[in-house]
Design a protein around this motif. Structure first.
Motif, PDB file in Angstrom:
ATOM      1  N   GLN A 145      59.333 -18.116  72.747  1.00  0.00           N
ATOM      2  CA  GLN A 145      60.717 -17.646  72.677  1.00  0.00           C
ATOM      3  C   GLN A 145      61.647 -18.849  72.588  1.00  0.00           C
ATOM      4  O   GLN A 145      61.549 -19.781  73.389  1.00  0.00           O
TER       5      GLN A 145
ATOM      6  N   GLU B 190      59.858 -21.459  74.864  1.00  0.00           N
ATOM      7  CA  GLU B 190      58.993 -21.227  76.032  1.00  0.00           C
ATOM      8  C   GLU B 190      57.740 -20.493  75.594  1.00  0.00           C
ATOM      9  O   GLU B 190      57.810 -19.498  74.871  1.00  0.00           O
TER      10      GLU B 190
ATOM     11  N   LEU C 196      52.447 -16.085  77.898  1.00  0.00           N
ATOM     12  CA  LEU C 196      51.082 -15.624  77.702  1.00  0.00           C
ATOM     13  C   LEU C 196      51.022 -14.126  77.391  1.00  0.00           C
ATOM     14  O   LEU C 196      51.715 -13.332  78.020  1.00  0.00           O
ATOM     15  N   ARG C 197      50.180 -13.759  76.440  1.00  0.00           N
ATOM     16  CA  ARG C 197      49.940 -12.356  76.100  1.00  0.00           C
ATOM     17  C   ARG C 197      48.457 -12.071  76.172  1.00  0.00           C
ATOM     18  O   ARG C 197      47.646 -12.886  75.743  1.00  0.00           O
TER      19      ARG C 197
ATOM     20  N   ASN D 295      54.852 -22.347  81.579  1.00  0.00           N
ATOM     21  CA  ASN D 295      54.940 -21.873  82.965  1.00  0.00           C
ATOM     22  C   ASN D 295      53.738 -22.344  83.776  1.00  0.00           C
ATOM     23  O   ASN D 295      52.595 -22.230  83.333  1.00  0.00           O
TER      24      ASN D 295
ATOM     25  N   ASP E 200      62.000 -22.455  87.381  1.00  0.00           N
ATOM     26  CA  ASP E 200      62.107 -21.130  86.773  1.00  0.00           C
ATOM     27  C   ASP E 200      62.712 -20.150  87.771  1.00  0.00           C
ATOM     28  O   ASP E 200      62.564 -20.326  88.981  1.00  0.00           O
ATOM     29  N   ASP E 201      63.386 -19.128  87.272  1.00  0.00           N
ATOM     30  CA  ASP E 201      63.928 -18.045  88.115  1.00  0.00           C
ATOM     31  C   ASP E 201      64.736 -18.603  89.278  1.00  0.00           C
ATOM     32  O   ASP E 201      64.645 -18.101  90.407  1.00  0.00           O
TER      33      ASP E 201
ATOM     34  N   GLN F 297      67.372 -14.189  85.227  1.00  0.00           N
ATOM     35  CA  GLN F 297      68.069 -13.174  84.434  1.00  0.00           C
ATOM     36  C   GLN F 297      68.806 -12.143  85.276  1.00  0.00           C
ATOM     37  O   GLN F 297      69.753 -11.536  84.793  1.00  0.00           O
TER      38      GLN F 297
ATOM     39  N   GLU G 159      68.600 -17.490  81.545  1.00  0.00           N
ATOM     40  CA  GLU G 159      67.536 -16.627  81.027  1.00  0.00           C
ATOM     41  C   GLU G 159      68.070 -15.218  80.780  1.00  0.00           C
ATOM     42  O   GLU G 159      68.985 -14.765  81.460  1.00  0.00           O
TER      43      GLU G 159
ATOM     44  N   GLU H 266      71.429 -11.359  76.503  1.00  0.00           N
ATOM     45  CA  GLU H 266      71.215 -10.279  75.519  1.00  0.00           C
ATOM     46  C   GLU H 266      72.423  -9.998  74.650  1.00  0.00           C
ATOM     47  O   GLU H 266      72.328  -9.246  73.679  1.00  0.00           O
TER      48      GLU H 266
ATOM     49  N   TYR I 170      67.018 -12.185  74.324  1.00  0.00           N
ATOM     50  CA  TYR I 170      66.848 -11.349  73.141  1.00  0.00           C
ATOM     51  C   TYR I 170      67.948 -11.571  72.107  1.00  0.00           C
ATOM     52  O   TYR I 170      67.740 -11.358  70.913  1.00  0.00           O
TER      53      TYR I 170
ATOM     54  N   PRO J 149      60.245 -13.166  72.415  1.00  0.00           N
ATOM     55  CA  PRO J 149      59.015 -13.954  72.316  1.00  0.00           C
ATOM     56  C   PRO J 149      58.188 -13.419  71.141  1.00  0.00           C
ATOM     57  O   PRO J 149      58.126 -12.209  70.943  1.00  0.00           O
TER      58      PRO J 149
HETATM   59  P1  C2E Z   1      59.504 -16.047  83.070  1.00  0.00           P
HETATM   60  O1  C2E Z   1      58.803 -17.342  82.927  1.00  0.00           O
HETATM   61  O2  C2E Z   1      60.754 -16.035  83.874  1.00  0.00           O
HETATM   62  O3  C2E Z   1      59.750 -15.560  81.587  1.00  0.00           O
HETATM   63  C1  C2E Z   1      60.869 -14.837  81.159  1.00  0.00           C
HETATM   64  C2  C2E Z   1      60.536 -13.392  80.945  1.00  0.00           C
HETATM   65  O4  C2E Z   1      61.725 -12.713  80.515  1.00  0.00           O
HETATM   66  C3  C2E Z   1      59.511 -13.133  79.832  1.00  0.00           C
HETATM   67  O5  C2E Z   1      58.756 -11.984  80.216  1.00  0.00           O
HETATM   68  C4  C2E Z   1      60.396 -12.826  78.630  1.00  0.00           C
HETATM   69  O6  C2E Z   1      59.744 -12.054  77.651  1.00  0.00           O
HETATM   70  C5  C2E Z   1      61.497 -12.043  79.293  1.00  0.00           C
HETATM   71  N1  C2E Z   1      62.759 -12.105  78.538  1.00  0.00           N
HETATM   72  C6  C2E Z   1      63.198 -13.080  77.718  1.00  0.00           C
HETATM   73  N2  C2E Z   1      64.421 -12.810  77.237  1.00  0.00           N
HETATM   74  C7  C2E Z   1      64.786 -11.615  77.752  1.00  0.00           C
HETATM   75  C8  C2E Z   1      65.962 -10.795  77.616  1.00  0.00           C
HETATM   76  O7  C2E Z   1      66.920 -11.115  76.919  1.00  0.00           O
HETATM   77  N3  C2E Z   1      65.965  -9.625  78.322  1.00  0.00           N
HETATM   78  C9  C2E Z   1      64.921  -9.242  79.110  1.00  0.00           C
HETATM   79  N4  C2E Z   1      65.011  -8.086  79.756  1.00  0.00           N
HETATM   80  N5  C2E Z   1      63.799  -9.996  79.259  1.00  0.00           N
HETATM   81  C10 C2E Z   1      63.728 -11.172  78.592  1.00  0.00           C
HETATM   82  P2  C2E Z   1      57.176 -11.936  80.070  1.00  0.00           P
HETATM   83  O8  C2E Z   1      56.753 -12.643  78.821  1.00  0.00           O
HETATM   84  O9  C2E Z   1      56.783 -10.519  80.273  1.00  0.00           O
HETATM   85  O10 C2E Z   1      56.678 -12.817  81.293  1.00  0.00           O
HETATM   86  C11 C2E Z   1      56.922 -12.428  82.619  1.00  0.00           C
HETATM   87  C12 C2E Z   1      56.558 -13.510  83.585  1.00  0.00           C
HETATM   88  O11 C2E Z   1      55.144 -13.746  83.583  1.00  0.00           O
HETATM   89  C13 C2E Z   1      57.176 -14.869  83.276  1.00  0.00           C
HETATM   90  O12 C2E Z   1      58.529 -14.933  83.703  1.00  0.00           O
HETATM   91  C14 C2E Z   1      56.268 -15.785  84.044  1.00  0.00           C
HETATM   92  O13 C2E Z   1      56.618 -15.796  85.404  1.00  0.00           O
HETATM   93  C15 C2E Z   1      54.919 -15.106  83.870  1.00  0.00           C
HETATM   94  N6  C2E Z   1      54.216 -15.749  82.765  1.00  0.00           N
HETATM   95  C16 C2E Z   1      54.271 -15.494  81.444  1.00  0.00           C
HETATM   96  N7  C2E Z   1      53.486 -16.345  80.746  1.00  0.00           N
HETATM   97  C17 C2E Z   1      52.933 -17.181  81.654  1.00  0.00           C
HETATM   98  C18 C2E Z   1      52.026 -18.304  81.567  1.00  0.00           C
HETATM   99  O14 C2E Z   1      51.620 -18.763  80.485  1.00  0.00           O
HETATM  100  N8  C2E Z   1      51.647 -18.893  82.752  1.00  0.00           N
HETATM  101  C19 C2E Z   1      52.130 -18.460  83.961  1.00  0.00           C
HETATM  102  N9  C2E Z   1      51.718 -19.094  85.071  1.00  0.00           N
HETATM  103  N10 C2E Z   1      52.989 -17.429  84.074  1.00  0.00           N
HETATM  104  C20 C2E Z   1      53.397 -16.797  82.935  1.00  0.00           C
END
Ligand code: C2E
Ligand code: MG
Ligand code: MG
Ligand code: MG
Length: 283
Positions: free
Chosen positions: A45, A59, A62-63, A118, A180-181, A204, A237, A240, A259, A264
């Motif tokens: 993203q 960023e 992972l999927r 991350n 983060d966060d 966010q 973060e 929108e 978004y 992403p």
């Molecule tokens: P995060 O690192 O805080 O990632 C941001 C999350 O917000 C991502 O969700 C992203 O898709 C979502 N997002 C981005 N822009 C927007 C927006 O405008 N609106 C909304 N509602 N959401 C948005 P995702 O991809 O589902 O990931 C969720 C969490 O899972 C991540 O939060 C992170 O904590 C974890 N994660 C994802 N990938 C990895 C990784 O490779 N390694 C680790 N350790 N954790 C990961």
């Protein structure tokens, strides 16, 4: 704390808890083979500068594409990967793959200067993390300034010597560090001056409240103020809409992701979008 409560609840054979437990077991069994079966993939993203509108990075997220379950949300499987310890080996793959992709973009002239990865709290406790990162950079031939690591507050507040040494080791490699966060963990801010981080990612939930309430806007302003006084950059973060981006820019927030700018997406989709962006930017 929530985890402890969960474990206790298991003893009472709450049926809902059993479902959750067996689901966790299924997920962790599936995850064990996910890497070797090629079910894991990184999406990216974009992150933009609020002043120049330029892409400053992307960023890696992972999927997991499971053959039966479809796409499993990281919110469900990352905690399981942490609980089972699998996040350490999966995390090493993520670092190698993200560095490889970043190097490929550089080689092809795609302007994505930094890739953010991350890092979970468990990885931060692993004494081998610094060498894992160093090896990923070396294997890809990627300069360290092109890699940013996103750490969590919960990972950092464990005031332990191992974590401190790891964070210092990462800093010495020359990678940049983000929180983060930011603001959602325990607000013990001591670690901010103790550890050398570069960027605060404003969660966010605060960004969402920014346009809803005066308090929301005050919290975002306060975070930006803290960052400024410590010489750190800020990234919002979950942006929108345009008004939120504009409000953030006026508050002095440096970067944004959300978004509004792009979801992403697989690396090749982002590569294609960046090419389009260049064409329309030049026109
Ligand atoms: P995060 O690192 O805080 O990632 C941001 C999350 O917000 C991502 O969700 C992203 O898709 C979502 N997002 C981005 N822009 C927007 C927006 O405008 N609106 C909304 N509602 N959401 C948005 P995702 O991809 O589902 O990931 C969720 C969490 O899972 C991540 O939060 C992170 O904590 C974890 N994660 C994802 N990938 C990895 C990784 O490779 N390694 C680790 N350790 N954790 C990961
Ligand atoms: Mg993140
Ligand atoms: Mg985040
Ligand atoms: Mg988050």
């Amino acid at each position: 704390k929530a985890k402890d409560a969960g474990r206790k609840a298991c003893r009472y054979y709450d049926p809902a808890m059993n479902v959750a437990t067996s689901e966790r077991l299924q997920l962790s069994n599936g995850l064990r083979n996910a890497l070797s079966r090629g079910e894991l993939e990184l999406h990216y993203q974009v992150q933009l500068s609020l002043d120049s509108d330029e892409v400053i990075g992307a960023e890696a997220l992972l999927r997991w594409n499971h053959p039966q379950w479809g796409t499993v949300s990281p919110a469900r499987f990352i905690p399981v990967a942490e609980e089972s310890g699998l996040i350490v080996s999966i995390g090493a793959w993520i670092l190698r793959e993200a560095c490889r992709q970043a190097a490929e973009w550089r080689a092809r002239g795609v302007v994505i200067p930094v890739v953010a990865v991350n890092i979970s709290a468990l990885q931060l406790q692993d004494p081998a993390l610094v060498s894992t990162v160093a090896e990923a950079l070396a294997a890809a031939g990627l300069p360290p300034e092109a890699l940013e690591l996103e750490l969590t507050e919960s990972g950092l507040i464990q005031d332990n010597a191992q974590v401190q040494a790891t964070v210092e080791g990462l800093k010495e490699l020359g990678v940049s560090l983000a929180i983060d966060d930011f603001g959602t963990g325990y607000s013990c801010l001591a670690y901010l001056s103790r550890l050398h981080v570069d960027l605060l990612k404003i969660d966010q939930s605060f960004v969402r409240d920014l346009k809803r309430t005066a308090d929301g806007s005050a919290i975002v302003a306060a975070i930006i103020q803290i960052a400024r006084s410590l010489g750190l950059r800020t990234l919002a973060e979950g942006v929108e809409d345009r008004e939120t981006a504009e409000a953030l820019r006026q508050l002095g927030c440096n970067h944004a992701q959300g978004y509004l700018f792009g979801r992403p997406m697989p690396a090749r989709s982002l590569t294609a979008q960046m090419a389009e962006r260049r064409v329309s930017g030049a026109a």
